[in-house]
Design a protein around this motif. Sequence first.
Motif, PDB file in Angstrom:
ATOM      1  N   LYS A   1       0.830  -1.200   0.000  1.00 28.42           N
ATOM      2  CA  LYS A   1       0.000   0.000   0.000  1.00 28.42           C
ATOM      3  C   LYS A   1       0.869   1.257   0.000  1.00 28.42           C
ATOM      4  O   LYS A   1       0.494   2.271  -0.594  1.00 28.42           O
ATOM      5  N   ILE A   2       2.017   1.192   0.668  1.00 32.77           N
ATOM      6  CA  ILE A   2       2.918   2.352   0.688  1.00 32.77           C
ATOM      7  C   ILE A   2       3.436   2.635  -0.713  1.00 32.77           C
ATOM      8  O   ILE A   2       3.471   3.792  -1.163  1.00 32.77           O
ATOM      9  N   GLU A   3       3.856   1.592  -1.428  1.00 34.90           N
ATOM     10  CA  GLU A   3       4.385   1.775  -2.780  1.00 34.90           C
ATOM     11  C   GLU A   3       3.317   2.312  -3.722  1.00 34.90           C
ATOM     12  O   GLU A   3       3.588   3.192  -4.554  1.00 34.90           O
ATOM     13  N   ILE A   4       2.099   1.797  -3.590  1.00 38.05           N
ATOM     14  CA  ILE A   4       0.999   2.286  -4.431  1.00 38.05           C
ATOM     15  C   ILE A   4       0.693   3.742  -4.098  1.00 38.05           C
ATOM     16  O   ILE A   4       0.447   4.563  -4.995  1.00 38.05           O
ATOM     17  N   PHE A   5       0.726   4.085  -2.802  1.00 39.58           N
ATOM     18  CA  PHE A   5       0.457   5.460  -2.387  1.00 39.58           C
ATOM     19  C   PHE A   5       1.490   6.413  -2.976  1.00 39.58           C
ATOM     20  O   PHE A   5       1.132   7.473  -3.508  1.00 39.58           O
TER      21      PHE A   5
ATOM     22  N   ALA B   1      -4.517  10.915  -2.930  1.00 40.15           N
ATOM     23  CA  ALA B   1      -3.200  10.756  -2.319  1.00 40.15           C
ATOM     24  C   ALA B   1      -2.659  12.096  -1.835  1.00 40.15           C
ATOM     25  O   ALA B   1      -2.069  12.190  -0.751  1.00 40.15           O
ATOM     26  N   HIS B   2      -2.877  13.144  -2.600  1.00 39.42           N
ATOM     27  CA  HIS B   2      -2.409  14.475  -2.194  1.00 39.42           C
ATOM     28  C   HIS B   2      -3.191  14.993  -0.992  1.00 39.42           C
ATOM     29  O   HIS B   2      -2.617  15.655  -0.110  1.00 39.42           O
ATOM     30  N   ASP B   3      -4.491  14.699  -0.913  1.00 41.77           N
ATOM     31  CA  ASP B   3      -5.284  15.101   0.251  1.00 41.77           C
ATOM     32  C   ASP B   3      -4.776  14.407   1.512  1.00 41.77           C
ATOM     33  O   ASP B   3      -4.724  15.016   2.587  1.00 41.77           O
ATOM     34  N   ILE B   4      -4.421  13.141   1.385  1.00 39.79           N
ATOM     35  CA  ILE B   4      -3.901  12.400   2.536  1.00 39.79           C
ATOM     36  C   ILE B   4      -2.550  12.962   2.958  1.00 39.79           C
ATOM     37  O   ILE B   4      -2.302  13.181   4.152  1.00 39.79           O
TER      38      ILE B   4
ATOM     39  N   ALA C   1       3.365   6.006  -5.593  1.00 41.47           N
ATOM     40  CA  ALA C   1       3.179   6.082  -7.040  1.00 41.47           C
ATOM     41  C   ALA C   1       1.966   6.941  -7.387  1.00 41.47           C
ATOM     42  O   ALA C   1       1.985   7.709  -8.359  1.00 41.47           O
ATOM     43  N   SER C   2       0.905   6.832  -6.584  1.00 36.37           N
ATOM     44  CA  SER C   2      -0.291   7.642  -6.808  1.00 36.37           C
ATOM     45  C   SER C   2       0.005   9.122  -6.624  1.00 36.37           C
ATOM     46  O   SER C   2      -0.508   9.969  -7.365  1.00 36.37           O
ATOM     47  N   LEU C   3       0.839   9.443  -5.634  1.00 38.91           N
ATOM     48  CA  LEU C   3       1.260  10.829  -5.447  1.00 38.91           C
ATOM     49  C   LEU C   3       1.965  11.349  -6.689  1.00 38.91           C
ATOM     50  O   LEU C   3       1.679  12.445  -7.181  1.00 38.91           O
ATOM     51  N   ALA C   4       2.914  10.551  -7.181  1.00 37.14           N
ATOM     52  CA  ALA C   4       3.679  10.959  -8.358  1.00 37.14           C
ATOM     53  C   ALA C   4       2.787  11.108  -9.583  1.00 37.14           C
ATOM     54  O   ALA C   4       3.062  11.929 -10.470  1.00 37.14           O
ATOM     55  N   ALA C   5       1.701  10.301  -9.620  1.00 36.16           N
ATOM     56  CA  ALA C   5       0.787  10.347 -10.765  1.00 36.16           C
ATOM     57  C   ALA C   5      -0.231  11.469 -10.655  1.00 36.16           C
ATOM     58  O   ALA C   5      -1.043  11.673 -11.555  1.00 36.16           O
ATOM     59  N   GLY C   6      -0.214  12.202  -9.537  1.00 41.65           N
ATOM     60  CA  GLY C   6      -1.126  13.326  -9.380  1.00 41.65           C
ATOM     61  C   GLY C   6      -2.482  12.980  -8.814  1.00 41.65           C
ATOM     62  O   GLY C   6      -3.445  13.739  -8.992  1.00 41.65           O
ATOM     63  N   SER C   7      -2.594  11.856  -8.089  1.00 44.99           N
ATOM     64  CA  SER C   7      -3.877  11.475  -7.500  1.00 44.99           C
ATOM     65  C   SER C   7      -4.341  12.518  -6.488  1.00 44.99           C
ATOM     66  O   SER C   7      -3.603  12.871  -5.558  1.00 44.99           O
ATOM     67  N   VAL C   8      -5.571  12.993  -6.640  1.00 47.21           N
ATOM     68  CA  VAL C   8      -6.126  13.977  -5.712  1.00 47.21           C
ATOM     69  C   VAL C   8      -6.252  13.376  -4.321  1.00 47.21           C
ATOM     70  O   VAL C   8      -5.923  14.017  -3.311  1.00 47.21           O
TER      71      VAL C   8
ATOM     72  N   LEU D   1     -10.890   9.293   4.666  1.00 47.47           N
ATOM     73  CA  LEU D   1     -11.110  10.364   3.698  1.00 47.47           C
ATOM     74  C   LEU D   1     -12.363  10.108   2.863  1.00 47.47           C
ATOM     75  O   LEU D   1     -13.180  11.009   2.649  1.00 47.47           O
ATOM     76  N   ARG D   2     -12.535   8.876   2.411  1.00 48.65           N
ATOM     77  CA  ARG D   2     -13.677   8.550   1.551  1.00 48.65           C
ATOM     78  C   ARG D   2     -14.995   8.579   2.312  1.00 48.65           C
ATOM     79  O   ARG D   2     -16.045   8.942   1.756  1.00 48.65           O
ATOM     80  N   THR D   3     -14.937   8.213   3.583  1.00 50.83           N
ATOM     81  CA  THR D   3     -16.165   8.118   4.379  1.00 50.83           C
ATOM     82  C   THR D   3     -16.552   9.448   5.020  1.00 50.83           C
ATOM     83  O   THR D   3     -17.736   9.816   5.041  1.00 50.83           O
ATOM     84  N   HIS D   4     -15.568  10.181   5.535  1.00 55.31           N
ATOM     85  CA  HIS D   4     -15.856  11.366   6.347  1.00 55.31           C
ATOM     86  C   HIS D   4     -15.321  12.681   5.774  1.00 55.31           C
ATOM     87  O   HIS D   4     -15.680  13.753   6.275  1.00 55.31           O
TER      88      HIS D   4
END
Length: 269
Positions: free
Chosen positions: A119-123, A134-137, A125-132, A172-175
């Motif tokens: 999950k850390i590696e995916i996170f 991931a950036h909010d977290i 990578a998501s940051l680098a890809a511009g995931s909203v 984040l998704r729930t609250h």
Amino acid sequence: MTAQPKLKAQRGQRPSLEFRPIGDLMIDPAYQRSIDTPASQVLIRRIAADWNWDLCQPLNVARRPEGALFVMDGQHRLSAAVLRGDIYDLPCVITASKGSEDEAASFVALNQQRLKLSKIEIFRASLAAGSVEAHDIREALEMAGLSVAGTTNTDSWKAGQVVNIAGLELCLRTHGQRILRMACLAGAVAFHGQVLRYWGTIFPGVVAAVVKHGAENSEMITLVLGGCEQAEWRDEINRAKANNPNMNMRAAAELAIVGAIDEALEAKP
């Protein structure tokens, strides 16, 4: 640096790299997993709906003595291509096969050699890809003075590092981001300067407390949390779980931590 392994002689024949018509590619149910499951069907529809050649790795395909081609790895990509109807061939790494038994052994070996991303590696990578998301977290963590650890190895963690990506995403998704920020800040203040070894276990209870009691009681939430060591909270959560065998760990954390804060607020003059 990775140590040099003791090398055995190379085995098998070198594969060929080819584009093959999707109609030539077959599946052997004797060893292939079924794709008639909800999860597989969702994945196939997702790949088909947003086909991206940049993500289409070559299929691992076996060529039997009579020339028939059987997919050992890649049947979801194949099924998605068939579902679209506008893709006519796929890249394949083709190796020689003696038959189904030979392919089944290769199928097992392929899946055993595959290292799943954490999950850390995916996170990251998501940051680098511009995931909203991931950036909010990351923003919520940074506002609390926290950060994501580089590894799940607890011996390498530094104070203020967390690894509970799934819990942060769920919050984040729930609250929403406001609750995520408040929960991260409450934990960061309560356990300031500590290695957050049990943060993933404690965090769902912190979220539940913030949701129930809100910003007006943030000081009490922090005081109650900081009044116990992380290991003590872990033990309380485990006791709640033991007393309620049908309860999952998230619910047990909510019961233990919210219950303690409820008691503190009731005792408040």
